[in-house]
Every structure is written in structure tokens, then in C-alpha cells.
Write a protein that holds these residues in place. Structure first.
Motif, short mmCIF file in Angstrom:
data_model
loop_
_atom_site.label_atom_id
_atom_site.label_comp_id
_atom_site.label_asym_id
_atom_site.label_seq_id
_atom_site.Cartn_x
_atom_site.Cartn_y
_atom_site.Cartn_z
N ASP A 4 0.83 -1.21 0.00
CA ASP A 4 0.00 0.00 0.00
C ASP A 4 0.86 1.26 0.00
O ASP A 4 0.56 2.22 -0.71
N ASP A 5 1.94 1.26 0.80
CA ASP A 5 2.85 2.42 0.82
C ASP A 5 3.51 2.61 -0.54
O ASP A 5 3.64 3.73 -1.03
N ARG A 8 0.95 4.02 -2.91
CA ARG A 8 0.69 5.45 -2.60
C ARG A 8 1.82 6.31 -3.14
O ARG A 8 1.58 7.41 -3.66
N ALA A 31 -2.98 -5.66 -5.67
CA ALA A 31 -3.17 -4.42 -4.92
C ALA A 31 -3.32 -3.29 -5.92
O ALA A 31 -2.84 -3.38 -7.05
N GLN A 33 -4.20 1.31 -6.32
CA GLN A 33 -4.51 2.65 -5.82
C GLN A 33 -4.99 3.45 -7.02
O GLN A 33 -4.47 3.30 -8.12
#
Length: 131
Positions: A4-5, A8, A31, A33
């Protein structure tokens, strides 16, 4: 760095519209974003996985002793960059026989993003994801 980091960080690039990690064997989006109703990253994953598999078949058929570092699709409004997450030599690449099957997928707004900087930034994210 967790996924996630890393994603991002990818979305922090100027012009980034969406970023995902996809398994090219299954087409599964691991995953993601960003994205939108017009840019469904879950729908794009399987289609892009087929692009990767087709290119790997072409390399094998042509008996090229080479790897895919990244795949760039240039559209009128976007850049679409596919980049593997497995290292070979000094960078990442797809190899027909290797078992690592994940790739990063970045969609960049062509009018706001810088392709060269995005590829460099994505390579840094790739290193973080695989370590």
C-alpha cells in the motif's frame, strides 16, 4: 515497505491516474490505488496479463536472448507502463522461464506526467516492492 505504501508513492507522481500490482499468469490484481469508473484496474489486470504473455511467447518464438524491462502503451491521453517486479542483472525484467509473475501497472495522464521521470520513479518503487 508494504504494498500500500509503495502504491501510494506511485500515485504521488504528477499525472498518476492509477497504479496496480498484477499477477500476469492469473490476471489477478493483487493491490491497487487510484483508478476510476473509466479506468477499472481490476478489469485492466487480465487484459494486460495477456499482453505480457503474448510478448513472452513472441520472444520465445523468435529465440531472442533478451528480457522485457517494461512495456509502454501510448494512447492519446495516457501512458500505460507495465514493469515486472523480479530482478535480473541490474534491473527488473520478464523472462519466459522465471517463476516471478508480478508486474506493476501505472497509468499516467499524458498532459500532466513526464514519461521519463515516471519510468525512473516506477523502477524505484519496483525495487522497494521486491525487497
Amino acid at each position: 515497505m508494504n504494498l500500500d505504501d509503495a502504491l501510494r508513492e506511485g500515485m504521488s507522481m504528477d499525472g498518476a491516474l492509477g497504479i496496480a500490482i498484477v499477477d500476469y499468469e492469473s490476471g489477478f490484481t493483487v493491490a491497487k490505488q487510484g483508478g476510476s469508473s473509466l479506468l477499472d484496474l481490476d478489469v485492466a489486470g487480465p487484459a494486460l496479463a495477456e499482453v505480457v504473455r503474448a510478448k513472452l511467447r513472441a520472444i520465445e518464438t523468435l529465440q531472442l536472448d533478451d528480457d522485457i524491462e517494461d512495456i509502454l502503451v501510448t494512447l492519446g491521453a495516457h501512458y500505460h507502463i507495465i514493469m515486472p517486479t523480479e530482478a535480473r542483472g541490474n534491473g527488473a525484467s520478464f523472462t519466459a522461464g522465471q517463476r516471478q509473475t508480478l508486474f506493476l501497472y501505472l497509468v499516467l495522464d499524458r498532459s500532466r506526467g513526464n514519461l521519463a521521470l515516471a519510468r525512473r520513479h516506477l523502477r524505484g518503487i519496483e525495487r522497494q516492492v521486491r525487497s
